[in-house]
Design an enzyme around this catalytic site. Structure first.
Site, PDB file in Angstrom:
ATOM      1  N   ARG A  86       0.876  -1.162   0.043  1.00 17.71           N
ATOM      2  CA  ARG A  86       0.039  -0.104  -0.160  1.00 17.71           C
ATOM      3  C   ARG A  86       0.856   1.281  -0.064  1.00 17.71           C
ATOM      4  NH1 ARG A  86      -3.853   0.090   4.992  1.00 17.71           N
ATOM      5  NH2 ARG A  86      -5.106  -1.555   3.793  1.00 17.71           N
ATOM      6  N   ARG A 155      -1.484   6.249   9.894  1.00 21.61           N
ATOM      7  CA  ARG A 155      -1.829   5.752   8.469  1.00 21.61           C
ATOM      8  C   ARG A 155      -1.998   7.160   7.446  1.00 21.61           C
ATOM      9  NH1 ARG A 155      -3.625   0.729   8.155  1.00 21.61           N
ATOM     10  NH2 ARG A 155      -2.993  -0.427   9.875  1.00 21.61           N
ATOM     11  N   LYS A 220      -3.469   0.971  15.020  1.00 25.08           N
ATOM     12  CA  LYS A 220      -3.466   2.243  13.860  1.00 25.08           C
ATOM     13  C   LYS A 220      -4.013   3.444  14.140  1.00 25.08           C
ATOM     14  CE  LYS A 220      -6.075  -0.792  11.457  1.00 25.08           C
ATOM     15  NZ  LYS A 220      -7.005  -1.697  10.428  1.00 25.08           N
ATOM     16  N   LYS A 222      -5.660   7.061  12.582  1.00 22.80           N
ATOM     17  CA  LYS A 222      -6.092   7.723  11.063  1.00 22.80           C
ATOM     18  C   LYS A 222      -6.691   9.166  11.392  1.00 22.80           C
ATOM     19  CE  LYS A 222      -7.471   3.105   9.310  1.00 22.80           C
ATOM     20  NZ  LYS A 222      -8.403   2.272   8.927  1.00 22.80           N
ATOM     21  N   CYS A 437     -15.252  -3.023  -0.428  1.00 25.96           N
ATOM     22  CA  CYS A 437     -13.863  -3.483   0.112  1.00 25.96           C
ATOM     23  C   CYS A 437     -13.298  -4.476  -0.866  1.00 25.96           C
ATOM     24  CB  CYS A 437     -13.624  -3.789   1.485  1.00 25.96           C
ATOM     25  SG  CYS A 437     -14.344  -5.491   1.956  1.00 25.96           S
ATOM     26  N   CYS A 443      -7.692 -10.722   0.868  1.00 28.15           N
ATOM     27  CA  CYS A 443      -7.740 -10.389   2.207  1.00 28.15           C
ATOM     28  C   CYS A 443      -7.984 -11.447   3.163  1.00 28.15           C
ATOM     29  CB  CYS A 443      -9.135  -9.454   2.361  1.00 28.15           C
ATOM     30  SG  CYS A 443      -9.180  -8.911   4.244  1.00 28.15           S
ATOM     31  N   CYS A 482     -16.406  -8.461   5.730  1.00 29.72           N
ATOM     32  CA  CYS A 482     -16.497  -8.667   6.952  1.00 29.72           C
ATOM     33  C   CYS A 482     -16.612  -7.521   7.762  1.00 29.72           C
ATOM     34  CB  CYS A 482     -15.170  -9.123   7.290  1.00 29.72           C
ATOM     35  SG  CYS A 482     -13.880  -8.104   7.882  1.00 29.72           S
ATOM     36  N   CYS A 486     -13.891  -1.659   6.210  1.00 26.70           N
ATOM     37  CA  CYS A 486     -12.760  -0.963   5.303  1.00 26.70           C
ATOM     38  C   CYS A 486     -13.617  -0.036   4.335  1.00 26.70           C
ATOM     39  CB  CYS A 486     -11.941  -2.043   4.687  1.00 26.70           C
ATOM     40  SG  CYS A 486     -11.058  -2.859   5.862  1.00 26.70           S
TER      41      CYS A 486
HETATM   42 FE1  SRM Z   1      -9.075  -1.982   6.401  1.00 24.44          FE
HETATM   43  C1  SRM Z   1      -7.592  -4.826   7.790  1.00 24.44           C
HETATM   44  C2  SRM Z   1      -8.249  -3.246   3.309  1.00 24.44           C
HETATM   45  C3  SRM Z   1      -9.543   0.957   4.925  1.00 24.44           C
HETATM   46  C4  SRM Z   1     -10.662  -1.103   9.032  1.00 24.44           C
HETATM   47  N1  SRM Z   1      -7.852  -3.709   5.578  1.00 24.44           N
HETATM   48  C5  SRM Z   1      -7.431  -4.754   6.557  1.00 24.44           C
HETATM   49  C6  SRM Z   1      -6.664  -5.553   5.700  1.00 24.44           C
HETATM   50  C7  SRM Z   1      -5.152  -5.103   5.575  1.00 24.44           C
HETATM   51  C8  SRM Z   1      -6.730  -6.990   6.156  1.00 24.44           C
HETATM   52  C9  SRM Z   1      -5.726  -7.411   7.185  1.00 24.44           C
HETATM   53  O1  SRM Z   1      -5.477  -6.829   8.257  1.00 24.44           O
HETATM   54  O2  SRM Z   1      -4.995  -8.599   6.855  1.00 24.44           O
HETATM   55  C10 SRM Z   1      -7.198  -5.370   4.338  1.00 24.44           C
HETATM   56  C11 SRM Z   1      -6.135  -5.901   3.105  1.00 24.44           C
HETATM   57  C12 SRM Z   1      -7.251  -6.307   2.193  1.00 24.44           C
HETATM   58  C13 SRM Z   1      -6.379  -6.671   0.781  1.00 24.44           C
HETATM   59  O3  SRM Z   1      -6.366  -7.569   0.291  1.00 24.44           O
HETATM   60  O4  SRM Z   1      -6.019  -5.563  -0.015  1.00 24.44           O
HETATM   61  C14 SRM Z   1      -7.728  -4.114   4.567  1.00 24.44           C
HETATM   62  N2  SRM Z   1      -8.803  -1.220   4.331  1.00 24.44           N
HETATM   63  C15 SRM Z   1      -8.503  -2.043   3.329  1.00 24.44           C
HETATM   64  C16 SRM Z   1      -8.721  -1.262   2.060  1.00 24.44           C
HETATM   65  C17 SRM Z   1      -8.074  -1.599   0.832  1.00 24.44           C
HETATM   66  C18 SRM Z   1     -10.172  -1.265   1.735  1.00 24.44           C
HETATM   67  C19 SRM Z   1     -10.478  -0.907   0.104  1.00 24.44           C
HETATM   68  O5  SRM Z   1     -11.304  -1.654  -0.421  1.00 24.44           O
HETATM   69  O6  SRM Z   1     -10.236   0.327  -0.115  1.00 24.44           O
HETATM   70  C20 SRM Z   1      -8.651   0.175   2.671  1.00 24.44           C
HETATM   71  C21 SRM Z   1      -7.275   0.821   2.582  1.00 24.44           C
HETATM   72  C22 SRM Z   1      -7.124   2.227   3.250  1.00 24.44           C
HETATM   73  C23 SRM Z   1      -5.737   2.827   3.124  1.00 24.44           C
HETATM   74  O7  SRM Z   1      -5.275   3.177   1.969  1.00 24.44           O
HETATM   75  O8  SRM Z   1      -4.981   2.937   3.936  1.00 24.44           O
HETATM   76  C24 SRM Z   1      -9.005   0.215   4.058  1.00 24.44           C
HETATM   77  N3  SRM Z   1      -9.994  -0.197   6.939  1.00 24.44           N
HETATM   78  C25 SRM Z   1     -10.032   0.931   6.252  1.00 24.44           C
HETATM   79  C26 SRM Z   1     -11.103   1.507   6.624  1.00 24.44           C
HETATM   80  C27 SRM Z   1     -11.769   3.106   6.085  1.00 24.44           C
HETATM   81  C28 SRM Z   1     -11.026   4.013   6.731  1.00 24.44           C
HETATM   82  O9  SRM Z   1      -9.818   4.071   7.287  1.00 24.44           O
HETATM   83  O10 SRM Z   1     -11.390   5.106   6.152  1.00 24.44           O
HETATM   84  C29 SRM Z   1     -11.554   1.033   7.948  1.00 24.44           C
HETATM   85  C30 SRM Z   1     -12.495   1.790   9.080  1.00 24.44           C
HETATM   86  C31 SRM Z   1     -11.879   2.622   9.867  1.00 24.44           C
HETATM   87  C32 SRM Z   1     -11.061   2.237  11.000  1.00 24.44           C
HETATM   88  O11 SRM Z   1      -9.924   2.302  11.119  1.00 24.44           O
HETATM   89  O12 SRM Z   1     -11.908   2.052  12.042  1.00 24.44           O
HETATM   90  C33 SRM Z   1     -10.740   0.004   8.183  1.00 24.44           C
HETATM   91  N4  SRM Z   1      -9.099  -2.796   8.239  1.00 24.44           N
HETATM   92  C34 SRM Z   1      -9.843  -2.302   9.207  1.00 24.44           C
HETATM   93  C35 SRM Z   1      -9.766  -3.043  10.250  1.00 24.44           C
HETATM   94  C36 SRM Z   1     -10.446  -2.990  11.591  1.00 24.44           C
HETATM   95  C37 SRM Z   1      -9.901  -1.902  12.536  1.00 24.44           C
HETATM   96  C38 SRM Z   1     -10.395  -2.047  13.902  1.00 24.44           C
HETATM   97  O13 SRM Z   1     -10.209  -1.025  14.373  1.00 24.44           O
HETATM   98  O14 SRM Z   1     -10.918  -2.946  14.381  1.00 24.44           O
HETATM   99  C39 SRM Z   1      -9.076  -4.105   9.977  1.00 24.44           C
HETATM  100  C40 SRM Z   1      -8.585  -5.288  10.902  1.00 24.44           C
HETATM  101  C41 SRM Z   1      -7.518  -4.784  11.910  1.00 24.44           C
HETATM  102  O15 SRM Z   1      -6.946  -3.807  11.734  1.00 24.44           O
HETATM  103  O16 SRM Z   1      -7.189  -5.627  12.570  1.00 24.44           O
HETATM  104  C42 SRM Z   1      -8.371  -3.750   8.566  1.00 24.44           C
HETATM  105 FE1  SF4 Z   2     -10.866  -7.434   4.440  1.00 25.29          FE
HETATM  106 FE2  SF4 Z   2     -12.919  -7.418   6.071  1.00 25.29          FE
HETATM  107 FE3  SF4 Z   2     -11.459  -5.223   5.235  1.00 25.29          FE
HETATM  108 FE4  SF4 Z   2     -13.274  -6.276   3.677  1.00 25.29          FE
HETATM  109  S1  SF4 Z   2     -13.625  -5.208   5.313  1.00 25.29           S
HETATM  110  S2  SF4 Z   2     -10.949  -5.400   3.157  1.00 25.29           S
HETATM  111  S3  SF4 Z   2     -13.105  -8.391   4.153  1.00 25.29           S
HETATM  112  S4  SF4 Z   2     -10.754  -6.581   6.432  1.00 25.29           S
END
Ligand code: SRM
Ligand code: SF4
Length: 566
Positions: A86, A155, A220, A222, A437, A443, A482, A486
């Site tokens: 990323r 981030r 993390k 943000k 997402c 993922c 899930c 995201c």
């Molecule tokens: Fe996310 C984890 C993809 C924005 C909350 N996210 C992941 C992972 C890295 C899975 C992993 O940990 O193994 C995913 C990778 C998937 C892949 O194969 O590419 C993933 N997140 C994404 C992206 C690519 C979604 C998309 O379709 O665009 C976004 C990348 C953002 C970036 O450029 O930095 C992405 N993730 C978000 C957002 C939205 C935002 O930040 O505005 C959230 C919700 C906001 C927040 O953080 O509360 C988000 N991602 C999570 C979480 C839950 C965090 C939590 O507080 O519980 C995880 C899981 C974790 O961190 O344990 C996660």
């Molecule tokens: Fe993966 Fe869940 Fe984030 Fe979708 S919402 S990219 S399934 S961690």
């Protein structure tokens, strides 16, 4: 245990009592670990041991292709290891030349093209271990990097757009860049591991990351900037959000919001999405310093015992707003001023072309789920070869053509048409309000499809809307594989979050401007049931809504969210 871990010696005294993950960070020699050794091992496609955890801080996730996981297991082969990388692109700004560089890099090193994320950056999937270093160097050579795009750190800083306020946007964008720079880890590990540059700071007892310390953050963190009336970044989903307050086209400062977050897990009742709360106003020049103060408060008081309770939203709920305002005032040297009035009208991207106050033009290309591969990748590469402007990735996974001079606008439109990209120009359509997402196959946390399911679901969704005469009525729709959130589903009017293959939780009633959380309406439902529910609710909405009333607001006003759960 004393939570105030700011001083190095205090940390050393308590580190043995912390969970393994925290100890691992602490002992990683400022994020080096043994990554270099793991990269050299030829007997596996993975980076062994705990190093994949450290690599997240470098913007890299170790994954495997889940489509072929069981087949490989049957054949006694290790999983098809590969890496997602990323980029860190504060505010999502790229030049056309950089785009062409990224396009070339993706063709050489990755699979499935380029992927615009919900935080305005690009992800590459499917990179093999042996290609990681050449990949990272190629990224450096076009003036970009991946530092802290993942991991327990700040981030990528997002920055919303308001194309009609070019001057203000430029100011806010510069503050977002400044904040991003200030909040990135300063360790030399990144350039050492990926570029082979020996850093002189790699000495025993040196403190390479004085702000982060050896423990980095509990989780993390943000930060985002937004320019009303657009809430395109979903400011209430950020740990720290800065809402630009503009008067007579001049930036006065920012209303400050804290404690937003989407992530939740189904199995814990103490896990929930949370809206950021507005707590006051600051002058514009203070933004990056205030972001750092808040980040270090979270560094010192966020839970180190339970990773799931470690996000800033939980720190705030545990210790309270009063406590937070006091410690912020103490560390900042003064209390916040009262927040100032402003208005949001939507959380989507702009549609069509807008002219900025500097006379230049900005247009949005809709990119379904942000995925750019195949014919679309070819078309964009062709287009950017002769593009007289810049690019902004949006937090709604779209791509904006920005800073197009008035004299080039006609030619730009003609070229879009000629290359076959005009259909991506956003007009008032559903696509501009839809996100999903990545989910499967990369993922590791996905329970259901999202990006690969959206095209099918959209056909059903659009036909349902048409059947009720709602085709031109935008309704925010978000799908995730899930509950992690995201694509910020809990801020949408309609959201599906994956439970198992083909099954989703249905959330309804978020607001069109992204300031109200959607409610769980039905659990574990399949497509048939989802369509049935939406059909009924769209029917009511079409017949009973008030003039200009949005779908989410209609459900809330009529108290339809708690009724008729299956
Ligand atoms: Fe996310 C984890 C993809 C924005 C909350 N996210 C992941 C992972 C890295 C899975 C992993 O940990 O193994 C995913 C990778 C998937 C892949 O194969 O590419 C993933 N997140 C994404 C992206 C690519 C979604 C998309 O379709 O665009 C976004 C990348 C953002 C970036 O450029 O930095 C992405 N993730 C978000 C957002 C939205 C935002 O930040 O505005 C959230 C919700 C906001 C927040 O953080 O509360 C988000 N991602 C999570 C979480 C839950 C965090 C939590 O507080 O519980 C995880 C899981 C974790 O961190 O344990 C996660
Ligand atoms: Fe993966 Fe869940 Fe984030 Fe979708 S919402 S990219 S399934 S961690």
């Amino acid at each position: 245990m004393d939570k105030n871990l700011t001083l190095e010696n205090e940390i050393s005294q308590v580190v043995d009592q912390l969970p393994p993950y925290e100890q691992f960070k602490f002992n990683s020699n400022f994020l080096r670990g043994t990554i270099l050794d793991g990269l050299k091992r030829a007997d596996t496609g993975a980076v062994p041991g705990q190093d994949p955890l450290l690599m997240k801080f470098h913007g890299i996730y170790q994954q495997d292709n889940r489509d072929i996981r069981s087949n490989r297991a049957e054949r006694k082969l290790e999983p098809a290891y590969q890496f997602m990388v990323r980029l860190r692109i504060p505010g999502g700004f790229l030049t056309a030349k950089q785009w062409l560089g990224l396009d070339k890099i993706s063709r050489k090193f990755s699979e499935r093209g380029l992927r615009i994320t919900t935080r305005q950056t690009i992800q590459f999937h499917g990179i093999r271990k042996k290609n990681l270093q050449p990949f990272m160097r190629a990224i450096r050579d076009i003036g970009l990097d991946t530092i802290a795009a993942c991991g327990d750190d700040s981030r990528g800083v997002v920055c919303g757009s308001n194309p009609e306020l070019s001057h203000v946007h430029h100011q806010v964008f510069n503050l977002a860049k400044e904040t991003s720079k200030r909040l990135i880890p300063k360790t030399g590990a990144y350039s050492e591991v990926w570029y082979g540059e020996k850093s002189i700071s790699n000495l025993a007892n040196s403190n390479e990351d004085p702000v982060y310390t050896k423990l980095y953050l509990p989780r993390k963190f943000k930060v985002g900037f937004v320019i009303p009336p657009s809430n395109d970044i979903d400011v209430y989903g950020q740990d720290v959000g800065f809402i630009a307050i503009v008067k007579n086209k001049k930036l006065l400062g920012f209303n400050l919001c804290v404690g937003g977050g989407m992530g939740k897990i189904y199995s814990r009742s103490d896990s929930y999405p949370r809206l950021a709360e507005q707590i006051g106003f600051i002058k514009a020049a203070e933004a990056s310093a205030v972001a750092e103060i808040i980040m270090t408060i979270q560094r010192d008081y966020g839970s180190r015992e339970d990773r799931h309770q470690a996000r800033f939203k939980y720190t705030l709920d545990r210790l309270g707003n009063k406590w937070f305002l006091e410690i912020l005032a103490k560390r900042r040297g003064k209390a916040l001023e009262p927040a100032k009035p402003f208005e949001f009208t939507h959380n989507s991207d702009p549609t069509g072309w807008q002219q900025g106050d500097d006379g230049r033009w900005h247009g949005t290309l809709q990119i379904e789920s942000g995925r750019i591969d195949g014919a679309l990748q070819d078309k964009l590469a062709g287009f950017f070869q002769q593009f007289d402007g810049d690019i902004r990735l949006t937090p709604n996974q779209n791509l904006q053509l920005v800073n197009v001079n008035a004299y080039s606008l006609a030619q730009t439109k003609w070229r879009l048409d000629d290359i076959g990209l005009s259909e991506h120009l956003a007009h008032q359509s559903q696509a501009a309000h839809t996100m999903s997402c990545v989910a499967l196959p990369t993922c590791g946390l996905a329970m259901a499809e999202a990006e690969r399911y959206l095209p099918n679901f959209k056909v059903l969704f659009d036909s349902l809307k048409s059947a009720h005469g709602l085709y031109d009525e935008p309704i925010t729709l978000r799908i995730t594989g899930c509950p992690n959130g995201c694509a910020r589903p809990y801020l949408a009017e309609i959201a599906l979050t994956g439970r198992a293959l083909g099954l989703y939780n249905l959330y309804l009633g978020g607001s069109y401007i992204g300031n109200r959380l959607a409610k769980l309406y039905a659990s574990n439902v399949n497509e048939h049931r989802i369509v049935e529910i939406l059909n009924r609710l769209f029917g009511k909405y079409a017949n009973e809504r008030r003039l200009d009333e949005k779908f989410g607001d209609f459900l809330v006003r009529n108290e339809l969210l708690d009724q008729q759960k299956p």
